[in-house]
Write a protein that holds these residues in place. Structure first.
Motif, PDB file in Angstrom:
ATOM      1  N   UNK A 205       0.830  -1.194   0.000  1.00 50.70           N
ATOM      2  CA  UNK A 205       0.000   0.000   0.000  1.00 50.70           C
ATOM      3  C   UNK A 205       0.865   1.245   0.000  1.00 50.70           C
ATOM      4  N   UNK A 206       0.504   2.165  -0.876  1.00 51.11           N
ATOM      5  CA  UNK A 206       1.197   3.443  -0.976  1.00 51.11           C
ATOM      6  C   UNK A 206       0.409   4.487  -0.200  1.00 51.11           C
ATOM      7  N   UNK A 207       1.101   5.359   0.508  1.00 48.34           N
ATOM      8  CA  UNK A 207       0.442   6.387   1.303  1.00 48.34           C
ATOM      9  C   UNK A 207      -0.539   7.176   0.433  1.00 48.34           C
ATOM     10  N   UNK A 208      -1.794   7.193   0.860  1.00 45.11           N
ATOM     11  CA  UNK A 208      -2.821   7.934   0.131  1.00 45.11           C
ATOM     12  C   UNK A 208      -3.581   7.111  -0.882  1.00 45.11           C
ATOM     13  N   UNK A 209      -3.102   5.905  -1.210  1.00 49.20           N
ATOM     14  CA  UNK A 209      -3.806   5.040  -2.158  1.00 49.20           C
ATOM     15  C   UNK A 209      -4.903   4.288  -1.405  1.00 49.20           C
ATOM     16  N   UNK A 210      -6.122   4.310  -1.878  1.00 46.16           N
ATOM     17  CA  UNK A 210      -7.233   3.711  -1.126  1.00 46.16           C
ATOM     18  C   UNK A 210      -7.227   2.182  -1.153  1.00 46.16           C
ATOM     19  N   UNK A 211      -7.817   1.615  -0.116  1.00 43.23           N
ATOM     20  CA  UNK A 211      -8.116   0.187  -0.084  1.00 43.23           C
ATOM     21  C   UNK A 211      -9.332  -0.016  -0.974  1.00 43.23           C
ATOM     22  N   UNK A 212      -9.213  -0.794  -2.048  1.00 47.14           N
ATOM     23  CA  UNK A 212     -10.312  -0.923  -3.003  1.00 47.14           C
ATOM     24  C   UNK A 212     -10.863  -2.336  -3.091  1.00 47.14           C
ATOM     25  N   UNK A 213     -10.343  -3.258  -2.300  1.00 45.46           N
ATOM     26  CA  UNK A 213     -10.851  -4.635  -2.351  1.00 45.46           C
ATOM     27  C   UNK A 213     -12.250  -4.688  -1.748  1.00 45.46           C
ATOM     28  N   UNK A 214     -13.171  -5.299  -2.480  1.00 49.04           N
ATOM     29  CA  UNK A 214     -14.550  -5.389  -2.038  1.00 49.04           C
ATOM     30  C   UNK A 214     -15.405  -4.192  -2.388  1.00 49.04           C
ATOM     31  N   UNK A 215     -14.848  -3.239  -3.129  1.00 44.01           N
ATOM     32  CA  UNK A 215     -15.622  -2.075  -3.568  1.00 44.01           C
ATOM     33  C   UNK A 215     -16.662  -2.503  -4.609  1.00 44.01           C
ATOM     34  N   UNK A 216     -17.769  -1.773  -4.720  1.00 44.43           N
ATOM     35  CA  UNK A 216     -18.733  -2.070  -5.787  1.00 44.43           C
ATOM     36  C   UNK A 216     -18.062  -1.974  -7.159  1.00 44.43           C
ATOM     37  N   UNK A 217     -18.314  -2.948  -7.994  1.00 40.06           N
ATOM     38  CA  UNK A 217     -17.650  -3.001  -9.301  1.00 40.06           C
ATOM     39  C   UNK A 217     -17.964  -1.767 -10.145  1.00 40.06           C
ATOM     40  N   UNK A 218     -19.237  -1.375 -10.192  1.00 42.34           N
ATOM     41  CA  UNK A 218     -19.610  -0.240 -11.036  1.00 42.34           C
ATOM     42  C   UNK A 218     -18.920   1.038 -10.574  1.00 42.34           C
ATOM     43  N   UNK A 257     -13.756  -6.038 -11.830  1.00 39.65           N
ATOM     44  CA  UNK A 257     -14.356  -7.316 -11.433  1.00 39.65           C
ATOM     45  C   UNK A 257     -13.502  -8.001 -10.379  1.00 39.65           C
ATOM     46  N   UNK A 258     -12.177  -7.976 -10.567  1.00 40.89           N
ATOM     47  CA  UNK A 258     -11.283  -8.625  -9.607  1.00 40.89           C
ATOM     48  C   UNK A 258     -11.383  -7.976  -8.222  1.00 40.89           C
ATOM     49  N   UNK A 259     -11.307  -6.659  -8.160  1.00 43.26           N
ATOM     50  CA  UNK A 259     -11.297  -5.996  -6.859  1.00 43.26           C
ATOM     51  C   UNK A 259     -12.660  -6.006  -6.180  1.00 43.26           C
ATOM     52  N   UNK A 260     -13.735  -6.179  -6.940  1.00 44.23           N
ATOM     53  CA  UNK A 260     -15.073  -6.206  -6.346  1.00 44.23           C
ATOM     54  C   UNK A 260     -15.450  -7.594  -5.839  1.00 44.23           C
ATOM     55  N   UNK A 261     -14.576  -8.581  -6.006  1.00 41.87           N
ATOM     56  CA  UNK A 261     -14.894  -9.966  -5.636  1.00 41.87           C
ATOM     57  C   UNK A 261     -15.217 -10.075  -4.141  1.00 41.87           C
ATOM     58  N   UNK A 262     -15.969 -11.055  -3.810  1.00 44.85           N
ATOM     59  CA  UNK A 262     -16.287 -11.343  -2.404  1.00 44.85           C
ATOM     60  C   UNK A 262     -15.651 -12.675  -2.012  1.00 44.85           C
ATOM     61  N   UNK A 263     -15.491 -12.855  -0.721  1.00 47.86           N
ATOM     62  CA  UNK A 263     -14.925 -14.104  -0.234  1.00 47.86           C
ATOM     63  C   UNK A 263     -15.959 -15.222  -0.364  1.00 47.86           C
ATOM     64  N   UNK A 264     -15.491 -16.394  -0.794  1.00 52.50           N
ATOM     65  CA  UNK A 264     -16.367 -17.551  -0.855  1.00 52.50           C
ATOM     66  C   UNK A 264     -16.493 -18.147   0.542  1.00 52.50           C
TER      67      UNK A 264
END
Length: 269
Positions: A205-218, A257-264
């Motif tokens: 993670x780079x300072x100021x870069x957001x955590x985007x995992x699990x974000x809505x795909x759209x 699509x990759x970052x919006x994935x949910x855990x199985x």
């Protein structure tokens, strides 16, 4: 003019050569001093002298002043490590109260049921920067600008502390292997596209870069398209715009699509 010179001038080939040279000189002057300077994006007509100096590569004004407009500053926020510190219980509690105004879009616990970004577990400096950018209109949104306008610096810090305190969205774990999309894992160096994992959490993670995992795909796709078109431009030094500019619609869809994935249920991708 002597007899020899008169004879030479009477020669049609001599006259044609001289007239052609004069015409070529005039055309060259027009191209070099008028047409070529005018096709540059930062050109503004400032008279013949300015055009001559521009074509010759020397300043028209030796006073040191310039009329070239500077590019607009994308953000007024200077990221500092102090922004990343964990908020106190008082700050978190106050932030939770302030966040009641945000629940309609961002969810009661920072998890959006709409296309708004999930804020639960977001890095505090990210929330701080984006709220300040909305407040100063460096990032545009009718709703967010209206909400951010009256927030004080303490309000923004407390909101960031509250959202950072909440647990992140549960996603399949990110591991650096061949199952990741190419742009996420290694980027595309020949097109100046850096790998997503080098900045956006999960692996680094780079300072100021957001955590985007699990974000809505759209939401992710819309923001990438906005960066690519330049309609969103609050990224310092145009970092995201430079990366996304070369991405295709298909690549934007794949990354989103990759970052919006949910855990199985089993916890694997």
């Amino acid at each position: 003019m002597g007899e020899r010179g008169m004879y030479s001038w009477c020669n049609p080939w001599v006259r044609w050569s001289v007239m052609s040279l004069v015409a070529l000189t005039l055309v060259s002057l027009l191209v070099g001093f008028v047409w070529l300077p005018s096709v540059h994006g930062d050109f503004s007509a400032q008279g013949v002298w300015a055009s001559i100096c521009r074509a010759a590569g020397v300043p028209a004004d030796w006073s040191g002043k310039t009329n070239v407009q500077e590019a607009p500053v994308p953000t007024n926020v200077v990221l500092e490590r102090s922004m990343t510190k964990v908020g106190t219980s008082d700050a978190i509690g106050r932030g939770a109260t302030l966040a009641l105004n945000c629940t309609m879009c961002h969810g009661a616990q920072g998890m959006s049921a709409s296309n708004a970004p999930n804020l639960a577990g977001q890095y505090p400096e990210v929330v701080i920067k984006q709220l300040h950018d909305y407040k100063s209109a460096k990032r545009t949104s009718t709703i967010m600008q209206g909400l951010a306008t009256n927030l004080s610096d303490k309000d923004i810090t407390d909101l960031a502390a509250y959202y950072a305190y909440l647990p992140k969205a549960r996603t399949a774990p990110t591991t650096y292997d061949d199952s990741l999309p190419a742009l996420v894992r290694v980027g595309a160096p020949l097109r100046n596209i850096a790998p997503c994992v080098s900045c956006h959490g999960g692996i680094d993670q780079k300072l100021g870069a957001p955590w985007i995992e699990g974000m809505p795909k759209d939401y992710l796709a819309q923001q990438l398209v906005a960066f690519r078109s330049g309609t969103r431009r609050n990224d310092s030094e145009a970092q995201m715009r430079n990366v996304v500019r070369a991405m295709t619609d298909r690549e934007i869809d794949e990354v989103s699509t990759f970052y919006a994935r949910k855990a199985s249920p089993g916890g694997t991708r």
